[in-house]
Design an enzyme around this catalytic site. Structure first.
Site, mmCIF file in Angstrom:
data_model
loop_
_atom_site.group_PDB
_atom_site.id
_atom_site.type_symbol
_atom_site.label_atom_id
_atom_site.label_comp_id
_atom_site.label_asym_id
_atom_site.label_seq_id
_atom_site.Cartn_x
_atom_site.Cartn_y
_atom_site.Cartn_z
ATOM 1 N N GLU A 51 5.037 4.930 6.265
ATOM 2 C CA GLU A 51 4.510 4.841 4.900
ATOM 3 C C GLU A 51 3.036 4.487 4.916
ATOM 4 O O GLU A 51 2.582 3.748 5.784
ATOM 5 C CB GLU A 51 5.221 3.708 4.147
ATOM 6 C CG GLU A 51 6.639 4.012 3.803
ATOM 7 C CD GLU A 51 7.351 2.790 3.257
ATOM 8 O OE1 GLU A 51 8.564 2.904 3.024
ATOM 9 O OE2 GLU A 51 6.713 1.733 3.069
ATOM 10 N N CYS A 109 5.644 -3.968 3.337
ATOM 11 C CA CYS A 109 5.224 -5.301 3.784
ATOM 12 C C CYS A 109 4.408 -6.135 2.802
ATOM 13 O O CYS A 109 4.760 -6.330 1.671
ATOM 14 C CB CYS A 109 4.393 -5.132 5.047
ATOM 15 S SG CYS A 109 5.366 -5.094 6.519
#
Ligand code: SAH
Ligand code: SF4
Length: 372
Positions: free
Chosen positions: A94, A353
């Protein structure tokens, strides 16, 4: 089967070698790279000032791009865009594009958050990527292409009236996506060299931030490089006992090794490190823990980023509330440690994240020199 050379994996000198090996003059390397990095060409076909024969040769023997876009998610406010890419071997990564509006203190920014690995070998307990395990390192070209992709994306889908912005579609790059950049040191360094190089993207080292979980030998190595990047360290705890619980890497490189390495980085590069501290409810967000953090960082030339609002897949690590974060910040402030609060946005699209589009709360009293 002969594998084709991937142009984006090559350093400047290697591109020159490749070009001359086809019988072309070395200056063609500069032209080629200009098309790729500055003129955002999507194919060799577009490179109109390169001889047709040379383009044909490149087409036959090399590959320009390898990422395939699978999905795109746009946050409700449109400020965060996450892309899911398929790599050549079918694995996925990503990358996120984040828009920051102009403020009185700062120009508009467009930041790309890049992944450096498929999965992550560090295995922090609160991190979705860490819990996926590790698959492989990304090659330099796979790292660079995430940024080039977004540059083409912006130029195509959101052209700007602003000359500076249309010249420089991406203003900042942060290495805060999937993976631990310093665990893929050589490839990350090569990618950054091309981003920074005048033959590449010509992006200033101040515009590039690398975030690490705290790999001490690599931080020291990075301090020796001529590239003086901005460095962020994921701290998240102010004592070894708690940090061991959050990040297994702390057992290998405890705080007594990590902090001196950060200081060394500052001394050698002049770049003030940023400590990232994600606040987890009931884990590391009490006023006493703020005091402990203040004591740990006392006298250090650094800044602190408090992160709230990131979703975790783990029930043990839920994000603190904004209220709690503000109380924590106040406590730090009373001890003369200045911090910013980064509120993760883009959570509606699960932008990975801690690399999320963030709205930052600053302490009114001072400028903490926020960067990304
Ligand atoms: N591996 C590097 C860079 C990628 S992670 C590193 O760990 O620094 C980018 C940031 O997101 C790090 O500060 C990381 O600790 C943080 N992060 C990961 N998962 C998070 C979560 N669930 N909540 C808050 N921050 C998180
Ligand atoms: Fe890896 Fe960073 Fe996640 Fe830790 S926080 S597992 S180092 S990506």
């Amino acid at each position: 089967m002969e594998t084709k050379t991937k142009i984006l994996d090559l350093a400047y000198e290697q591109v020159k070698e490749l070009v001359t090996s086809t019988g072309e003059k070395p200056y063609r390397a500069d032209q080629l790279l200009k098309w790729i990095y500055r003129k955002s060409a999507a194919s060799y076909e577009e490179m109109s000032d390169l001889p047709q024969e040379f383009r044909q040769k490149l087409e036959e023997t090399t590959v320009l791009f390898t990422l395939q876009r699978l999905e795109e998610s746009v946050s409700a406010d449109g400020q965060t865009r996450k892309l899911l890419f398929k790599l050549e071997d079918g694995k996925t990564i990503e990358s996120t594009l984040m828009f920051y509006e102009k403020t009185a203190a700062r120009r508009e920014r467009r930041t790309v958050c890049v992944s450096t690995q498929v999965g992550c070998p560090i295995g922090c307990y609160f991190c979705a990527t860490g819990q996926q395990g590790f698959e492989r390192n990304l090659h330099p070209g796979e790292i660079i292409e995430q940024i080039l992709y977004f540059i083409r994306y912006i130029k195509r889908e959101m052209p700007s009236e602003d000359r500076e912005l249309s010249r420089r579609a991406i203003t900042n790059v942060v290495f805060m996506g999937m993976g631990e950049p310093l665990a893929n040191y050589d490839n990350v360094r090569q990618a950054i060299t091309m981003l920074n190089s005048r033959h590449g993207l010509n992006l200033g080292a101040r515009q590039i931030t690398l975030s690490t979980a705290g790999l001490v030998p690599q931080i020291k190595r990075l301090a020796e490089e001529s590239l003086h990047l901005e460095l962020a360290i994921s701290l998240h705890a102010a004592n070894d006992k708690l940090r061991d619980r959050l990040m297994p890497i702390n057992k290998k490189y405890p705080l007594a090794q990590l902090l001196p390495a950060c200081l060394e980085y500052f001394e050698k590069t002049g770049r003030r490190p940023t400590f990232e501290y994600a606040l987890f409810r009931g884990v590391n967000d009490s006023p006493e823990q703020a005091d402990e953090l203040a004591a740990l960082l006392k006298g250090m030339n650094c800044s602190v980023n408090l992160i709230v609002g990131n979703p975790t897949s783990c029930r043990e690590y839920r994000s603190s509330t904004l209220q709690q974060a503000m109380a924590f910040q106040k406590q730090l402030f009373a001890r003369k440690i200045f911090s910013t609060i980064r509120i993760s946005k883009g959570t509606d699209i699960e932008a990975g994240c801690g690399q999320l589009k963030s709205r930052r709360l600053k302490q009114p009293e001072q400028d903490t020199g926020e960067r990304h």
